[in-house]
Design an enzyme around this catalytic site. Structure first.
Site, PDB file in Angstrom:
ATOM      1  N   SER A 287       0.827  -1.221   0.000  1.00 19.75           N
ATOM      2  CA  SER A 287       0.000   0.000   0.000  1.00 19.75           C
ATOM      3  C   SER A 287       0.855   1.264   0.000  1.00 19.75           C
ATOM      4  O   SER A 287       0.331   2.371  -0.026  1.00 19.75           O
ATOM      5  CB  SER A 287      -0.949   0.004   1.199  1.00 19.75           C
ATOM      6  OG  SER A 287      -0.235  -0.119   2.412  1.00 19.75           O
TER       7      SER A 287
ATOM      8  N   ASN B 280      -2.751  -2.413  13.249  1.00 19.60           N
ATOM      9  CA  ASN B 280      -4.202  -2.217  13.123  1.00 19.60           C
ATOM     10  C   ASN B 280      -4.663  -0.938  13.814  1.00 19.60           C
ATOM     11  O   ASN B 280      -5.473  -0.189  13.264  1.00 19.60           O
ATOM     12  CB  ASN B 280      -4.946  -3.428  13.691  1.00 19.60           C
ATOM     13  CG  ASN B 280      -4.631  -4.693  12.917  1.00 19.60           C
ATOM     14  OD1 ASN B 280      -3.976  -4.623  11.875  1.00 19.60           O
ATOM     15  ND2 ASN B 280      -5.074  -5.836  13.416  1.00 19.60           N
TER      16      ASN B 280
ATOM     17  N   THR C 134     -39.763  25.739 -12.230  1.00 22.04           N
ATOM     18  CA  THR C 134     -40.009  24.402 -11.690  1.00 22.04           C
ATOM     19  C   THR C 134     -40.233  23.528 -12.917  1.00 22.04           C
ATOM     20  O   THR C 134     -40.748  24.012 -13.937  1.00 22.04           O
ATOM     21  CB  THR C 134     -41.252  24.330 -10.771  1.00 22.04           C
ATOM     22  OG1 THR C 134     -42.415  24.620 -11.559  1.00 22.04           O
ATOM     23  CG2 THR C 134     -41.181  25.309  -9.607  1.00 22.04           C
ATOM     24  N   HIS C 135     -39.830  22.304 -12.870  1.00 18.27           N
ATOM     25  CA  HIS C 135     -39.893  21.398 -14.033  1.00 18.27           C
ATOM     26  C   HIS C 135     -39.134  21.987 -15.227  1.00 18.27           C
ATOM     27  O   HIS C 135     -39.449  21.653 -16.373  1.00 18.27           O
ATOM     28  CB  HIS C 135     -41.342  21.114 -14.465  1.00 18.27           C
ATOM     29  CG  HIS C 135     -42.244  20.732 -13.339  1.00 18.27           C
ATOM     30  ND1 HIS C 135     -42.518  19.428 -12.994  1.00 18.27           N
ATOM     31  CD2 HIS C 135     -42.931  21.508 -12.451  1.00 18.27           C
ATOM     32  CE1 HIS C 135     -43.345  19.410 -11.958  1.00 18.27           C
ATOM     33  NE2 HIS C 135     -43.603  20.658 -11.597  1.00 18.27           N
TER      34      HIS C 135
ATOM     35  N   SER D 221     -12.803  24.189 -29.427  1.00 18.47           N
ATOM     36  CA  SER D 221     -12.927  22.923 -30.147  1.00 18.47           C
ATOM     37  C   SER D 221     -11.825  22.828 -31.185  1.00 18.47           C
ATOM     38  O   SER D 221     -11.398  23.833 -31.749  1.00 18.47           O
ATOM     39  CB  SER D 221     -14.296  22.871 -30.829  1.00 18.47           C
ATOM     40  OG  SER D 221     -14.247  22.030 -31.967  1.00 18.47           O
TER      41      SER D 221
ATOM     42  N   LYS E 135     -16.577  27.525 -31.143  1.00 24.06           N
ATOM     43  CA  LYS E 135     -16.974  26.934 -29.863  1.00 24.06           C
ATOM     44  C   LYS E 135     -16.301  27.535 -28.637  1.00 24.06           C
ATOM     45  O   LYS E 135     -15.124  27.883 -28.655  1.00 24.06           O
ATOM     46  CB  LYS E 135     -16.678  25.431 -29.887  1.00 24.06           C
ATOM     47  CG  LYS E 135     -17.562  24.671 -30.854  1.00 24.06           C
ATOM     48  CD  LYS E 135     -18.934  24.448 -30.283  1.00 24.06           C
ATOM     49  CE  LYS E 135     -18.871  23.218 -29.411  1.00 24.06           C
ATOM     50  NZ  LYS E 135     -20.189  22.824 -28.957  1.00 24.06           N
TER      51      LYS E 135
ATOM     52  N   ASN F  16     -16.602  26.162 -24.804  1.00 20.99           N
ATOM     53  CA  ASN F  16     -17.256  25.116 -24.013  1.00 20.99           C
ATOM     54  C   ASN F  16     -17.047  25.277 -22.506  1.00 20.99           C
ATOM     55  O   ASN F  16     -15.966  25.658 -22.075  1.00 20.99           O
ATOM     56  CB  ASN F  16     -16.734  23.741 -24.447  1.00 20.99           C
ATOM     57  CG  ASN F  16     -17.128  23.422 -25.879  1.00 20.99           C
ATOM     58  OD1 ASN F  16     -18.177  23.846 -26.354  1.00 20.99           O
ATOM     59  ND2 ASN F  16     -16.272  22.692 -26.563  1.00 20.99           N
TER      60      ASN F  16
ATOM     61  N   GLU G 295     -18.612  20.953 -16.796  1.00 20.05           N
ATOM     62  CA  GLU G 295     -18.905  19.576 -17.217  1.00 20.05           C
ATOM     63  C   GLU G 295     -18.054  18.563 -16.466  1.00 20.05           C
ATOM     64  O   GLU G 295     -18.530  17.510 -16.055  1.00 20.05           O
ATOM     65  CB  GLU G 295     -18.672  19.441 -18.724  1.00 20.05           C
ATOM     66  CG  GLU G 295     -19.677  20.237 -19.541  1.00 20.05           C
ATOM     67  CD  GLU G 295     -19.259  20.316 -20.990  1.00 20.05           C
ATOM     68  OE1 GLU G 295     -19.657  19.445 -21.767  1.00 20.05           O
ATOM     69  OE2 GLU G 295     -18.520  21.243 -21.345  1.00 20.05           O
TER      70      GLU G 295
ATOM     71  N   TYR H 297     -10.062  -6.195  12.462  1.00 22.27           N
ATOM     72  CA  TYR H 297      -9.387  -5.751  11.238  1.00 22.27           C
ATOM     73  C   TYR H 297      -9.354  -6.865  10.194  1.00 22.27           C
ATOM     74  O   TYR H 297      -9.168  -8.036  10.509  1.00 22.27           O
ATOM     75  CB  TYR H 297      -7.946  -5.312  11.551  1.00 22.27           C
ATOM     76  CG  TYR H 297      -7.187  -4.883  10.296  1.00 22.27           C
ATOM     77  CD1 TYR H 297      -7.305  -3.588   9.800  1.00 22.27           C
ATOM     78  CD2 TYR H 297      -6.393  -5.787   9.589  1.00 22.27           C
ATOM     79  CE1 TYR H 297      -6.644  -3.198   8.637  1.00 22.27           C
ATOM     80  CE2 TYR H 297      -5.730  -5.404   8.424  1.00 22.27           C
ATOM     81  CZ  TYR H 297      -5.861  -4.111   7.959  1.00 22.27           C
ATOM     82  OH  TYR H 297      -5.210  -3.736   6.808  1.00 22.27           O
TER      83      TYR H 297
ATOM     84  N   GLN I  93      -7.726  -2.047   3.858  1.00 24.47           N
ATOM     85  CA  GLN I  93      -6.675  -1.258   3.207  1.00 24.47           C
ATOM     86  C   GLN I  93      -7.240  -0.520   1.983  1.00 24.47           C
ATOM     87  O   GLN I  93      -6.679   0.477   1.545  1.00 24.47           O
ATOM     88  CB  GLN I  93      -5.519  -2.182   2.794  1.00 24.47           C
ATOM     89  CG  GLN I  93      -4.371  -1.467   2.115  1.00 24.47           C
ATOM     90  CD  GLN I  93      -3.140  -2.352   2.003  1.00 24.47           C
ATOM     91  OE1 GLN I  93      -2.464  -2.615   2.991  1.00 24.47           O
ATOM     92  NE2 GLN I  93      -2.862  -2.822   0.802  1.00 24.47           N
TER      93      GLN I  93
ATOM     94  N   LYS J  38      -8.293   3.614   1.785  1.00 24.58           N
ATOM     95  CA  LYS J  38      -7.492   4.808   1.541  1.00 24.58           C
ATOM     96  C   LYS J  38      -7.640   5.389   0.141  1.00 24.58           C
ATOM     97  O   LYS J  38      -7.813   6.600  -0.026  1.00 24.58           O
ATOM     98  CB  LYS J  38      -6.023   4.527   1.869  1.00 24.58           C
ATOM     99  CG  LYS J  38      -5.761   4.585   3.370  1.00 24.58           C
ATOM    100  CD  LYS J  38      -4.414   4.090   3.740  1.00 24.58           C
ATOM    101  CE  LYS J  38      -4.359   2.730   4.385  1.00 24.58           C
ATOM    102  NZ  LYS J  38      -5.525   2.081   4.866  1.00 24.58           N
TER     103      LYS J  38
HETATM  104  N1  ARG Z   1      -1.458  -1.274   5.120  1.00 25.46           N
HETATM  105  C1  ARG Z   1      -2.459  -1.709   6.050  1.00 25.46           C
HETATM  106  C2  ARG Z   1      -3.762  -0.925   5.823  1.00 25.46           C
HETATM  107  O1  ARG Z   1      -3.709   0.043   5.145  1.00 25.46           O
HETATM  108  C3  ARG Z   1      -1.971  -1.477   7.442  1.00 25.46           C
HETATM  109  C4  ARG Z   1      -2.556  -2.401   8.454  1.00 25.46           C
HETATM  110  C5  ARG Z   1      -2.075  -3.767   8.251  1.00 25.46           C
HETATM  111  N2  ARG Z   1      -2.383  -4.635   9.331  1.00 25.46           N
HETATM  112  C6  ARG Z   1      -2.231  -5.939   9.203  1.00 25.46           C
HETATM  113  N3  ARG Z   1      -2.500  -6.621  10.253  1.00 25.46           N
HETATM  114  N4  ARG Z   1      -1.886  -6.480   8.087  1.00 25.46           N
HETATM  115  O2  ARG Z   1      -4.809  -1.292   6.280  1.00 25.46           O
END
Ligand code: ARG
Length: 465
Positions: A23, A110, A155-156, A277, A283, A285, A290, A317, A322, A325
């Site tokens: 990660s 964790n 409206t509408h 364009s 054009k 735009n 958008e 956990y 993971q 993120k």
């Molecule tokens: N990279 C992991 C995450 O983003 C960190 C936690 C990992 N914990 C584990 N017991 N493997 O969630």
């Protein structure tokens, strides 16, 4: 980089899995949070006598040095590390030796990752609120500037009643104001300190969790270790606030796109916020609008992704988490791009006030006021509505406006009409008489701008405090 957990394994991990589970490409952006969190953890461990004072100091100094290098842009992040937590710990140990290996005492990745994400989310909530505040203050300026600018309300997407452009701007003020409140709530949810949850069952070391919370400026500590490591509700709150905020931006964009058409012709986007364009020379735009409308889809996707990741997870956990993120960062980054771009695009957009006025006079936007006039003369509203409708029908056939009808023609429909009807159905009186709280009349809009300014001053103040 050797795995810090390699003890029980006889073979190295397959390269495919290494790449699959890493990660660090996306969690390295939490490096500052990770180090700050570790400094607080080590400080507390030393205070509690779990670490010697000397080890505590070595760890803190080593982490500070890594942080400084990161901030100076000289730190080389090892992409072979499993995640940011492993990277920092391994680097620290490489630099300070033995003491580095003691940092993780009484902690699990964790609860460490839960801490880092919460810290990052707090910063994100504050930053998004700042971006929203800039948009809100522009909307207040526009609300005031266009308090008397008459336009058609719909409206509408059919002409309904005359309103003012300032009133329209202040409707968006209310929407983005609620977004600020949603991000405040997301902040409060994130602002609870999970360290001490360990892997799932707390720890036997005499940790002082409140001390860590104090060092990291958290308002409280989590109350249950199992929940502490398996909760990502605060990210879902962020993502749902982000989704609603994008929906608001998207609606505004849709209107600006519509208003910029030749058919409406009531808004002219600045050249600096328009694109051309490659084939059609004429054009211009509205790409900023958008793209914002389009990016709303990806933010909804981010929310849906995390909701789906979480829905089947047994406590506590699971590595599935993971996946939180990238969804969170993507939504945050999207907001960070959309909000400032949209704000500047809106600031530079020119509104064609004459065209707006002219357009408000078409489509019988004063038909309700004509009925209300009759009510004022004692006619029941249902009858007045019918009379006004029949006059509209006549005008549609004859391609005229209600104010073009002569008094005789009006009286043929109902004897209660008098000379003062023309003044009663002028666009100005239609708007000016709607001066109740929350109405489109200039004085009501200015009162709303005043309340908005007070709210914003209070909320920007709280932010800084
Ligand atoms: N990279 C992991 C995450 O983003 C960190 C936690 C990992 N914990 C584990 N017991 N493997 O969630």
């Amino acid at each position: 980089m050797a795995k810090l957990w390699a003890g029980r394994f006889e073979k190295p991990t397959n390269a495919l899995l290494d790449d699959f589970q890493s990660s660090i490409p996306f969690d390295q952006r939490m490096l500052e949070c990770d180090i700050t969190g570790s400094i607080a953890h080590a400080t507390m461990l030393a205070e509690q006598g779990v670490l010697t004072q000397a080890d505590g100091e070595r760890i803190v100094a080593g982490l500070m040095e890594i942080l400084r290098e990161y901030q100076a842009g000289t730190l080389v992040v090892d992409m072979g590390a499993e995640d940011v937590h492993m990277f920092v710990e391994a680097l620290l140990t490489e630099r300070i030796g033995e003491a580095g290996k003691r940092l993780h005492t009484g902690r699990s990745r964790n609860d460490q990752v839960a801490l880092d994400v919460r810290m990052y989310a707090r910063g994100a909530c504050i930053h998004v609120q700042e971006l929203l505040q800039k948009l809100l203050s522009l909307l207040l300026e526009l609300g005031e500037k266009y308090a008397t600018t008459i336009m058609a309300g719909y409206t509408h997407l059919q002409k309904a009643q005359p309103i003012t452009l300032g009133f329209h701007m202040m409707a968006y003020f209310q929407m983005f104001k609620r977004d600020v409140v949603r991000f405040e709530h997301a902040y409060e949810e994130a602002d609870v300190m999970p360290l001490g949850s360990g892997a799932l069952a707390g720890t036997t070391y005499p940790l002082n969790r409140e001390r860590v919370a104090e060092l990291l400026h958290f308002s409280a500590v989590t109350d249950n270790a199992l929940d502490g490591v398996s909760d990502r509700d605060f990210l879902l709150s962020f993502l749902s606030a982000a989704s609603v905020c994008m929906m608001h931006l998207s609606r505004f964009c849709e209107e600006l796109i519509l208003w910029s058409t030749t058919e409406f012709g009531t808004a002219v986007m600045d050249d600096g916020f328009s694109t051309g364009s490659s084939i059609m020379p004429q054009k211009k735009n509205p790409d900023a609008c958008e793209l914002t409308r389009g990016k709303t889809g990806r933010v909804y996707g981010d929310l849906m992704a995390l909701l789906t990741v979480m829905k089947g997870l047994p406590l506590a956990y699971n590595k599935d988490m993971q996946e939180d993120k990238e969804a969170f960062f993507d939504a945050y980054d999207t907001l960070c791009k959309c909000l400032p771009t949209f704000t500047e695009m809106l600031r530079t957009t020119e509104f064609r006030t004459e065209k707006l006025y002219e357009s408000a006079g078409l489509g019988f936007t004063n038909a309700t006021d004509l009925a209300d006039y009759l009510v004022g003369k004692g006619v029941p509203f249902r009858d007045a509505h019918h009379v006004s409708g029949s006059l509209v029908g006549k005008c549609v056939h004859e391609n005229r406006a209600l104010c073009d009808l002569s008094l005789e023609e009006l009286r043929a429909a109902h004897p209660a009409f008098e000379e003062d009807i023309y003044e009663a159905i002028s666009l100005e009186s239609c708007v000016n008489r709607r001066r109740l709280i929350g109405g489109p009349a200039p004085e009501a809009v200015l009162a709303s701008v005043k309340r908005g300014n007070e709210w914003l001053a209070k909320h920007s103040g709280e932010q800084e405090a």
